[in-house]
Design a protein around this motif. Structure first.
Motif, PDB file in Angstrom:
ATOM      1  N   ARG A 330       0.850  -1.191   0.000  1.00 33.56           N
ATOM      2  CA  ARG A 330       0.000   0.000   0.000  1.00 33.56           C
ATOM      3  C   ARG A 330       0.886   1.243   0.000  1.00 33.56           C
ATOM      4  O   ARG A 330       1.695   1.446   0.911  1.00 33.56           O
ATOM      5  CB  ARG A 330      -0.926   0.004   1.227  1.00 33.56           C
ATOM      6  CG  ARG A 330      -1.842   1.223   1.302  1.00 33.56           C
ATOM      7  CD  ARG A 330      -2.726   1.158   2.537  1.00 33.56           C
ATOM      8  NE  ARG A 330      -3.850   0.224   2.356  1.00 33.56           N
ATOM      9  CZ  ARG A 330      -4.679  -0.136   3.336  1.00 33.56           C
ATOM     10  NH1 ARG A 330      -4.492   0.335   4.560  1.00 33.56           N
ATOM     11  NH2 ARG A 330      -5.679  -0.962   3.093  1.00 33.56           N
ATOM     12  N   VAL A 331       0.751   2.058  -1.015  1.00 33.98           N
ATOM     13  CA  VAL A 331       1.476   3.325  -1.107  1.00 33.98           C
ATOM     14  C   VAL A 331       0.579   4.415  -0.534  1.00 33.98           C
ATOM     15  O   VAL A 331      -0.570   4.569  -0.958  1.00 33.98           O
ATOM     16  CB  VAL A 331       1.847   3.647  -2.564  1.00 33.98           C
ATOM     17  CG1 VAL A 331       2.464   5.043  -2.665  1.00 33.98           C
ATOM     18  CG2 VAL A 331       2.821   2.603  -3.101  1.00 33.98           C
ATOM     19  N   ILE A 332       1.108   5.170   0.421  1.00 35.73           N
ATOM     20  CA  ILE A 332       0.334   6.234   1.072  1.00 35.73           C
ATOM     21  C   ILE A 332       1.078   7.554   0.910  1.00 35.73           C
ATOM     22  O   ILE A 332       2.214   7.700   1.368  1.00 35.73           O
ATOM     23  CB  ILE A 332       0.141   5.972   2.575  1.00 35.73           C
ATOM     24  CG1 ILE A 332      -0.345   4.552   2.826  1.00 35.73           C
ATOM     25  CG2 ILE A 332      -0.852   6.980   3.158  1.00 35.73           C
ATOM     26  CD1 ILE A 332      -0.262   4.149   4.281  1.00 35.73           C
ATOM     27  N   LEU A 333       0.442   8.510   0.261  1.00 34.21           N
ATOM     28  CA  LEU A 333       0.988   9.853   0.123  1.00 34.21           C
ATOM     29  C   LEU A 333       0.188  10.750   1.045  1.00 34.21           C
ATOM     30  O   LEU A 333      -0.992  11.015   0.811  1.00 34.21           O
ATOM     31  CB  LEU A 333       0.916  10.298  -1.335  1.00 34.21           C
ATOM     32  CG  LEU A 333       1.535   9.290  -2.334  1.00 34.21           C
ATOM     33  CD1 LEU A 333       1.425   9.807  -3.752  1.00 34.21           C
ATOM     34  CD2 LEU A 333       2.975   8.965  -1.970  1.00 34.21           C
ATOM     35  N   TYR A 334       0.822  11.167   2.125  1.00 37.24           N
ATOM     36  CA  TYR A 334       0.144  11.849   3.228  1.00 37.24           C
ATOM     37  C   TYR A 334       0.044  13.362   2.995  1.00 37.24           C
ATOM     38  O   TYR A 334       0.957  13.984   2.455  1.00 37.24           O
ATOM     39  CB  TYR A 334       0.908  11.646   4.526  1.00 37.24           C
ATOM     40  CG  TYR A 334       1.154  10.219   4.931  1.00 37.24           C
ATOM     41  CD1 TYR A 334       0.234   9.511   5.701  1.00 37.24           C
ATOM     42  CD2 TYR A 334       2.341   9.577   4.586  1.00 37.24           C
ATOM     43  CE1 TYR A 334       0.492   8.205   6.109  1.00 37.24           C
ATOM     44  CE2 TYR A 334       2.604   8.272   4.983  1.00 37.24           C
ATOM     45  CZ  TYR A 334       1.672   7.593   5.747  1.00 37.24           C
ATOM     46  OH  TYR A 334       1.936   6.302   6.142  1.00 37.24           O
TER      47      TYR A 334
END
Length: 468
Positions: A330-334
């Motif tokens: 899972r790629v998460i761009l915060y």
């Protein structure tokens, strides 16, 4: 007696033979294990190092979108662009996670000056993120301090109605620049509160950089609801030195400053999330992330444009090499790491509500410079596994495993993920450009960014394959 000796000799020989055979078999299995993973890691590095995708992405982000402080139109543009770009890499899913973020506007450029010896000396300064404005021109005498103890030693009468100047420099003797930064950052975070408690009307902070130049470095500051809010700004190091020298000659000089910043109501923004479903354990997650927002000066290239393109590159490299993860990547761009980590907090809250099982969470927010390895927060047993895996990263000079991860957006995941990891990079140059107008694309070396992405992809692949 001879018969007994011969019996013991035979039994001992058999035991030694069995032990050696077992060790050889174990060694062969370990070698096969390492070889298989080495081939996988080499494949990922080859893909990342030969592709220009990250550099193209970073150039677009910095030149077409640029600075993207949370709540701004540029931040919204970044969210849209990131979603569109990742969609091209064909993830199994991609979606936006709503999060409310602060909306602070700097306004017209700040100014400051003082008069001494009959001449006016202009200063270079930048309002700290979240500061209130001056409501016109703010003028007062200056009280210089270099430690909390020095401020505490002053009476309220000595500070009341004046501007407190926090002039504690980063320690140049510290070999690890990040430690020098952390040792001085408290005055930026809490300076305005401490000064106001003694009756000050404003606070000035020496910029957190080892450089001697005219570029002020902004950053987040905080207020206490029970203490009056006063304007706070960072002075460039050259300006800080000028002011300090002038105060030695003229302790009662008057400094004037004007800041036009304003805090507006919170606005809706988003984390950008994409997934590659695990083919064996789809309900176990390995996350890779970075933060979308930057400060409103510069281009946000190093902080954290490099991290953004590296996190996206992990997913792209998995797809390009045909790697199907056993566990879900899972790629998460915060959104809004810089002023409160609202994106990280919201992600952790939603993961908790869904009772998700997180194996590990990785973040890249160390400037995009030459990677050294990873900083890890985990149990001793789990950390030992990472140290064993580090041997596979030795050929790429990314095998250094250190304690105490430094990813701000990962902190809310403490206790939820078995391990928190931050990519660790050489920090010699980071704080020369950090949070300043110097954080632009031309300060970035694409090869260094690619090597960091390779390390992240390799570590992610191992975590997806073996878990913890």
């Amino acid at each position: 007696m001879n018969k007994l000796f011969n019996f013991i000799k035979k039994r001992t020989s058999f035991f030694l033979f069995s032990t050696v055979t077992t060790l050889l078999v174990s060694s062969a299995n370990a070698q096969a294990y390492n070889n298989a993973d080495s081939v996988l890691i080499r494949k990922l590095y080859d893909e990342v190092l030969q592709s220009e995708e990250m550099d193209v992405n970073l150039r677009y982000l910095t030149s077409h979108i640029g600075a993207r402080i949370a709540g701004s139109e540029q931040a919204k543009q970044a969210v849209d662009w990131l979603k569109e770009t990742i969609f091209r890499y064909h993830p199994d899913s991609i979606y936006l996670q709503p999060v409310m973020v602060p909306h602070w506007i700097r306004g017209e450029k700040e100014s400051a000056s003082f008069i001494t010896g009959g001449r006016t000396v202009k200063l270079n300064l930048s309002a700290l993120g979240g500061s209130v404005g001056t409501g016109g021109t703010l003028t007062g005498q200056v009280v210089e301090v270099k430690s909390w103890a020095e401020l505490s030693s002053l009476s309220d009468e000595q500070v009341r109605g004046k501007i407190v100047f926090f002039n504690r420099a980063m320690d140049a003797r510290e070999a690890e620049t990040f430690k020098a930064y952390l040792s001085a950052a408290d005055q930026r975070a809490k300076g305005a509160i401490a000064a106001s408690m003694k009756g000050a009307i404003g606070a000035l902070i020496r910029s957190l950089t080892l450089a001697k130049d005219d570029y002020p470095h902004t950053g987040a500051m905080s207020y206490d609801a029970a203490v009056k809010k006063i304007p706070a700004a960072a002075l460039s190091t050259n300006s800080a030195d000028k002011l300090s020298e002038a105060l030695k000659k003229d302790p009662v000089l008057q400094l004037s400053m004007q800041m036009n910043c304003i805090q507006l109501p919170d606005v809706l923004s988003y984390n950008v999330i994409a997934e590659l479903k695990g083919v064996v354990h789809p309900d176990e997650f390995v996350t890779v992330g970075a933060h979308i927002d930057s400060w409103d000066i510069g281009e946000g290239a190093s902080d954290d444009g490099t991290g953004l393109v590296q996190a996206m590159e992990v997913l792209r490299a998995f797809k390009a090499t045909g790697l199907k993860p056993a566990r879900t990547l899972r790629v998460i761009l915060y959104m809004n790491e810089e002023a409160g980590a609202h994106g990280g907090v919201e992600y952790a809250a939603q993961a908790s509500v869904r009772n998700e099982h997180h194996v590990a969470a990785i973040e890249s927010d160390a400037g995009g410079f030459t990677p050294r390895g990873f900083r890890i927060e985990a149990s001793p047993e789990v950390t030992a596994k990472f140290k064993a895996w580090a041997l596979l990263l030795a050929p790429y000079k990314a095998d250094d495993i250190q304690p105490q991860q430094r990813g701000v957006d990962l902190v809310p995941m403490k206790g939820m993920a078995k391990a928190l990891l931050s990519l660790d990079c050489d920090d010699s140059r980071l704080f020369y450009i950090h949070h300043s107008a110097l954080d632009t694309y031309d300060k970035i070396n694409p090869r260094e960014v690619a090597m960091g992405a390779g390390a992240m992809a390799a570590m992610t692949a191992l975590l997806c394959k073996y878990g913890l």
